[in-house]
Design a protein around this motif. Structure first.
Motif, PDB file in Angstrom:
ATOM      1  N   PHE A  97       0.452  -5.890   9.883  1.00  0.00           N
ATOM      2  CA  PHE A  97       0.287  -4.574   9.263  1.00  0.00           C
ATOM      3  C   PHE A  97       0.269  -3.539  10.380  1.00  0.00           C
ATOM      4  O   PHE A  97       0.409  -3.886  11.563  1.00  0.00           O
ATOM      5  CB  PHE A  97      -0.979  -4.504   8.396  1.00  0.00           C
ATOM      6  N   THR A  98       0.137  -2.283  10.051  1.00  0.00           N
ATOM      7  CA  THR A  98       0.118  -1.257  11.091  1.00  0.00           C
ATOM      8  C   THR A  98      -1.155  -0.423  11.001  1.00  0.00           C
ATOM      9  O   THR A  98      -1.707  -0.212   9.923  1.00  0.00           O
ATOM     10  CB  THR A  98       1.329  -0.310  10.982  1.00  0.00           C
ATOM     11  N   LYS A  99      -1.605  -0.002  12.173  1.00  0.00           N
ATOM     12  CA  LYS A  99      -2.625   1.030  12.283  1.00  0.00           C
ATOM     13  C   LYS A  99      -1.897   2.308  12.670  1.00  0.00           C
ATOM     14  O   LYS A  99      -0.973   2.287  13.490  1.00  0.00           O
ATOM     15  CB  LYS A  99      -3.666   0.660  13.346  1.00  0.00           C
ATOM     16  N   ASP A 169      -3.190  -0.924   5.419  1.00  0.00           N
ATOM     17  CA  ASP A 169      -3.009   0.235   6.292  1.00  0.00           C
ATOM     18  C   ASP A 169      -3.982   1.359   5.941  1.00  0.00           C
ATOM     19  O   ASP A 169      -4.456   2.091   6.807  1.00  0.00           O
ATOM     20  CB  ASP A 169      -1.581   0.784   6.178  1.00  0.00           C
ATOM     21  N   GLY A 173      -6.217   2.868   9.293  1.00  0.00           N
ATOM     22  CA  GLY A 173      -5.627   3.935  10.085  1.00  0.00           C
ATOM     23  C   GLY A 173      -6.374   5.246  10.067  1.00  0.00           C
ATOM     24  O   GLY A 173      -5.832   6.268  10.503  1.00  0.00           O
TER      25      GLY A 173
END
Length: 287
Positions: A97-99, A169, A173
């Motif tokens: 996944f992304t931050k 996310d 984030g």
């Protein structure tokens, strides 16, 4: 080498920490620590310096150790015992996944709880910083693309992450939810990334004790795997998962962060961080 950026917001200067623990100013040689600095050629140029001849300086406010991060990629459930405390199966492939890059802050920056936060949590993690482009790289070649390593606190809001549409996310984030540093330690100084002790305390109580040797997927596998789906560029960061002991897993009742709590965390060879938790205050975010 231990590379860092310090000073007032927007006026950070590059520096290195020498073998004696003295901070040495790099601003007379380079404008900043950028993705180009982290390339093999850029790091070779810094290694060729006689650090003892660089001016010593007092440490200012710590920023993210390098500028120009393009991607902040994260790996979920990468320790078997953490998967167990989360009541989730061991993944057969890395969970990616992304931050948001905008959540990245210096190692000792305030962690500011977003509006409506009730389940903020901590996660000590090993960060992997890319030094050269990686696209479909083999596991055997993957570590050649790593510039260095750093401590990451993957702060997470569990209600946002799990209970509001299961979009990780969204809980990962938030502003200030990605403390990084205090410095970036180059790969040659770290050696084997799969034998680093890691820990985290909240208000002086030790919650996390772990070691990167118990990762399900090691650093080389992760760099290779992610490069199949996302081209990794210099300055990109992969944060590689956390050992057990997160607040969500505390028995019999979870423990979550509240204003006034102090987190302290560290990884062997990579230094320590400390953050104080604050209620929503936008003035603390950009400080």
């Amino acid at each position: 080498m231990k590379l860092l950026r310090h000073g007032p917001l927007g006026r950070e200067k590059p520096a290195l920490l020498d073998a004696t623990g003295t901070l040495r100013d790099l601003s007379g040689l380079i404008a900043d620590i950028t993705p180009a600095t982290l390339s093999p050629a850029g790091l070779a140029a810094l290694r060729a310096l006689d650090a003892s001849k660089l001016p010593s300086v007092p440490q200012g406010r710590l920023a993210v150790p390098w500028a120009g991060m393009g991607k902040f990629i994260a790996i979920g459930l990468n320790f078997a015992d953490h998967a167990a405390e989360s009541n989730l199966p061991i993944p057969k492939e890395p969970i990616v996944f992304t931050k948001a890059v905008s959540c990245a802050v210096g190692a000792n920056h305030a962690v500011v709880l977003p509006k409506g936060s009730v389940k903020a949590d901590w996660e000590v993690e090993l960060g992997v910083v890319i030094g050269s482009r990686a696209r479909y790289v083999s596991e055997a070649e993957a570590l050649k693309h790593v510039a260095g390593y750093c401590v990451v606190n993957d702060v997470s809001e569990r209600e946002f992450q799990i209970e509001r549409g299961s979009q990780w996310d969204k809980g990962k984030g938030c502003d200030t939810f990605g403390p990084i540093g205090p410095w970036l330690v180059t790969a040659d100084e770290v050696g084997d990334p799969q034998n680093l002790a890691m820990w985290l305390e909240v208000n002086g109580k030790r919650f996390q004790n772990g070691n990167t040797k118990t990762m399900i997927f090691g650093v080389a596998k992760l760099v290779s795997y992610v490069s199949e789906f996302i081209t990794l560029e210099p300055g990109d960061c992969i944060t590689t998962g956390t050992p057990p002991g997160v607040g969500m897993g505390v028995k019999p009742s979870p423990v979550y962060l509240k204003a006034g709590d102090v987190m302290r965390l560290g990884i062997d060879k990579l230094g320590e961080q400390q953050q104080t938790v604050h209620a929503w205050n936008p003035e603390l975010i950009d400080s």
